[in-house]
Design a protein around this motif. Structure first.
Motif, short mmCIF file in Angstrom:
data_model
loop_
_atom_site.label_atom_id
_atom_site.label_comp_id
_atom_site.label_asym_id
_atom_site.label_seq_id
_atom_site.Cartn_x
_atom_site.Cartn_y
_atom_site.Cartn_z
N GLN A 7 0.86 -1.18 0.00
CA GLN A 7 0.00 0.00 0.00
C GLN A 7 0.89 1.23 0.00
OE1 GLN A 7 -2.29 -0.39 3.57
NE2 GLN A 7 -3.79 -1.73 2.64
N LEU A 8 0.71 2.09 -1.00
CA LEU A 8 1.45 3.34 -1.06
C LEU A 8 0.53 4.47 -0.60
CD1 LEU A 8 2.78 1.56 -3.50
CD2 LEU A 8 3.88 3.71 -3.95
N THR A 9 1.01 5.30 0.30
CA THR A 9 0.24 6.45 0.76
C THR A 9 1.12 7.68 0.73
OG1 THR A 9 0.81 5.96 3.05
CG2 THR A 9 -1.29 5.11 2.26
N ASP A 10 0.50 8.82 0.57
CA ASP A 10 1.18 10.12 0.57
C ASP A 10 2.32 10.17 -0.43
OD1 ASP A 10 -0.49 10.95 2.62
OD2 ASP A 10 0.86 10.26 4.17
N ARG A 12 4.38 11.77 -3.14
CA ARG A 12 4.58 13.17 -3.55
C ARG A 12 5.92 13.32 -4.23
NH1 ARG A 12 4.31 15.73 2.20
NH2 ARG A 12 2.94 13.98 2.42
N ALA A 22 7.29 8.44 -0.56
CA ALA A 22 6.02 7.84 -0.15
C ALA A 22 6.20 7.04 1.13
CB ALA A 22 5.47 6.93 -1.23
N VAL A 24 5.28 3.56 2.40
CA VAL A 24 4.89 2.29 1.78
C VAL A 24 4.67 1.26 2.88
CG1 VAL A 24 5.51 0.52 0.11
CG2 VAL A 24 6.32 2.86 -0.22
N ARG A 25 3.48 0.67 2.88
CA ARG A 25 3.14 -0.34 3.89
C ARG A 25 3.18 -1.72 3.24
NH1 ARG A 25 -2.11 0.69 7.17
NH2 ARG A 25 -0.69 2.12 8.16
N SER A 34 5.67 -0.27 7.88
CA SER A 34 5.67 0.89 7.01
C SER A 34 7.09 1.41 6.85
CB SER A 34 4.79 2.00 7.58
OG SER A 34 3.44 1.58 7.60
#
Length: 104
Positions: A7-10, A12, A22, A24-25, A34
């Motif tokens: 899962q990639l979040t934020d 930029r 990013a 990454v979880r 993470s």
């Protein structure tokens, strides 16, 4: 073979450092870890390519168990026994029932 979901979040682009960054979880049997990942790349790189590079970096770090990460264990938390839940309405009523005193 077990494949870890990613899962990639934020995600930029950091123009000052010219890199994609990013959180990454990686999810596996041991829980969730993470990783803060960054790859040097031009801003013209497609999102798919950047996401693939960030995911590869996170998986490499996850397999080697190196670097900094945050870990969330798969088990839920247990409530501490013997402790009441905080009742804000009751607390406010108790405060308002106190006699007024001067601090001076």
């Amino acid at each position: 073979m077990f494949t870890s979901p990613i899962q990639l979040t934020d995600v930029r682009y950091n123009a000052a450092e010219q890199q994609f960054e990013a959180a990454v979880r990686v999810l596996d049997r041991g829980g969730r870890r993470s990783y803060a990942c960054a790859i040097k790349a031009p801003i013209s790189m497609s999102f798919e390519q950047a996401a693939e590079g960030l995911a590869k970096q996170a998986l490499r770090r996850h397999r080697n168990r190196g670097g900094m990460f945050s870990h969330l264990s798969p088990s839920g938390f247990a409530r501490r026994g013997g402790r009441r839940a905080f009742d804000s309405k009751r607390w406010l009523e108790d405060v308002m029932a106190q006699p007024l005193t001067s601090a001076a």
